[in-house]
Design a protein around this motif. Structure first.
Motif, PDB file in Angstrom:
ATOM      1  N   ILE A  43      58.448   4.745  -3.757  1.00  0.00           N
ATOM      2  CA  ILE A  43      58.230   5.895  -4.846  1.00  0.00           C
ATOM      3  C   ILE A  43      59.188   6.941  -4.563  1.00  0.00           C
ATOM      4  CG2 ILE A  43      56.786   7.379  -6.331  1.00  0.00           C
ATOM      5  CD1 ILE A  43      54.310   5.459  -5.248  1.00  0.00           C
ATOM      6  N   THR A  44      60.183   7.133  -5.462  1.00  0.00           N
ATOM      7  CA  THR A  44      60.968   8.035  -5.354  1.00  0.00           C
ATOM      8  C   THR A  44      60.748   9.664  -5.978  1.00  0.00           C
ATOM      9  OG1 THR A  44      62.950   6.455  -5.689  1.00  0.00           O
ATOM     10  CG2 THR A  44      63.516   8.700  -5.867  1.00  0.00           C
ATOM     11  N   VAL A  45      61.123  10.541  -5.015  1.00  0.00           N
ATOM     12  CA  VAL A  45      60.429  11.809  -5.242  1.00  0.00           C
ATOM     13  C   VAL A  45      61.844  12.497  -5.713  1.00  0.00           C
ATOM     14  CG1 VAL A  45      59.553  14.041  -4.608  1.00  0.00           C
ATOM     15  CG2 VAL A  45      58.437  11.967  -3.773  1.00  0.00           C
ATOM     16  N   THR A  46      61.915  13.117  -6.925  1.00  0.00           N
ATOM     17  CA  THR A  46      62.951  14.002  -7.428  1.00  0.00           C
ATOM     18  C   THR A  46      62.022  15.233  -7.905  1.00  0.00           C
ATOM     19  OG1 THR A  46      64.776  14.057  -8.859  1.00  0.00           O
ATOM     20  CG2 THR A  46      62.923  12.813  -9.825  1.00  0.00           C
ATOM     21  N   PHE A  47      63.013  16.347  -7.880  1.00  0.00           N
ATOM     22  CA  PHE A  47      62.480  17.512  -8.354  1.00  0.00           C
ATOM     23  C   PHE A  47      61.056  18.064  -7.810  1.00  0.00           C
ATOM     24  CE2 PHE A  47      61.816  20.976 -11.529  1.00  0.00           C
ATOM     25  CZ  PHE A  47      63.202  21.268 -11.826  1.00  0.00           C
ATOM     26  N   PRO A  48      61.159  18.181  -6.619  1.00  0.00           N
ATOM     27  CA  PRO A  48      59.993  18.493  -5.875  1.00  0.00           C
ATOM     28  C   PRO A  48      59.750  20.164  -6.189  1.00  0.00           C
ATOM     29  CG  PRO A  48      61.446  18.138  -4.265  1.00  0.00           C
ATOM     30  CD  PRO A  48      61.905  17.871  -5.517  1.00  0.00           C
TER      31      PRO A  48
END
Length: 333
Positions: free
Chosen positions: A288-293
């Motif tokens: 699962i890709t995390v973007t904008f944490p």
């Protein structure tokens, strides 16, 4: 516990005075009671207004997120108490630029009742309005009873998505309402509490918890959680939170999410980053890709120690709206 205050009865109004004095370019007080915070340039003619409200004690939620690309106005009540009907009416009027007003707030009984009454009053005067309730706290009700869940830190994503859509040229009230509903459906949160907090007018802790205990799933006002037991290491806390969030949402390999790691008030950034470190590892392991944490104080509960984790499931539309420009003193994109 000690607090910096004068008369507890003046706590909220003095806070609002200070908030507006510190940020006059962003906020102004409005309404008969002065318990409405309005964007400095509101109303924006021809733009859908986005309004929220809730109790004090949760800054930056609720009033802090009044700003460009976010909320146009917000009504505020006493600490942990919802705003009055009159303040909800005043907030809606202050945000009305002639294109309708979205009422966007957490799923709490008192807030629902007062905003519903405010909406009915103003609709009788010809204002067009809609309601979207944020219900992201997975610990407060099972998924099959999702409509009963409380609104917690996931409010931030709903504000951002609705505000960004409202800023798009030609966006209608229907467009903004649909975007807010999509954001709510994409959001899930769970929290963990380590200590209580003190409501100024009560002068005593909202609940008791032993020095070596934690409570998984406790609400932001001290509502009962899923279990209470010995304090666990950070990685073990993350493991349970992520297991519950992923099981509830069904998010899996190949998907993209934004992650919010939020302090409930007293938990320092250092400990939030310890949590985020493990969250990022677990999501990467699952593809699962995390973007904008987001890591910080975004929705607090006075001085409560603890944290919440929110997963925001992204698609192309939601990610575009999340990345759109926005500004308030507590958060800018």
């Amino acid at each position: 516990m000690k607090k910096i205050l004068n008369n507890p009865a003046d706590y909220v109004d003095e806070m609002l005075d200070g908030l507006c004095a510190a940020h006059p370019e962003s906020y102004r007080r409005a309404g008969e009671s002065g318990r409405v915070i309005v964007r400095a340039d509101a109303p924006v003619q021809g733009k859908v207004g986005v309004v929220s409200g809730g109790g004090s004690g949760h800054l930056p939620t609720f009033t802090g997120y009044v700003g460009r690309g976010l909320l146009d106005a917000c009504s505020i009540g006493n600490v942990f108490a919802g705003p009055s009907v009159g303040d909800c009416v005043d907030a809606m009027r202050a945000a009305d630029g002639g294109a309708g007003v979205l009422r966007l707030y957490g799923n709490y009984g008192g807030d629902r009742m007062n905003f519903d009454m405010a909406g009915e009053l103003l609709e009788m005067e010809g204002m067009e309005s809609t309601t979207v309730l944020v219900a992201d706290d997975i610990a407060s009700a099972p998924r099959e009873e999702k409509a009963k869940r409380r609104g917690v830190a996931g409010l931030l994503y709903a504000y951002k998505i609705a505000g960004a859509m409202a800023d798009r040229p030609g966006a209608t009230l229907g467009d903004v309402t649909a975007a807010a509903r999509k954001a709510v459906e994409a959001t899930a949160t769970i929290g963990v509490a380590l200590t209580p907090c003190i409501v100024p007018e009560a002068g005593k802790p909202t609940f008791t918890i032993a020095e070596n205990e934690m409570e998984m799933g406790m609400g932001i006002h001290g509502e009962p959680g899923l279990w209470r037991g010995p304090l666990k290491p950070a990685d073990a806390i993350v493991a349970e939170m992520m297991e519950r969030l992923l099981a509830d949402t069904g998010i899996g390999r190949g998907e993209r999410v934004s992650v919010l790691v939020n302090s409930l008030g007293a938990t320092p950034h250092e400990e939030l980053y310890i949590l985020y470190r493990r969250i990022a590892q677990e999501l990467a392991d699952k593809g699962i890709t995390v973007t904008f944490p987001l890591v910080g104080r975004y929705a607090t509960s006075m001085e409560m120690a603890g944290a919440s984790v929110t997963l925001f499931r992204l698609d192309e539309t939601l990610e575009s709206l999340l990345r759109a420009p926005a500004h308030c003193p507590f958060w800018s994109v």
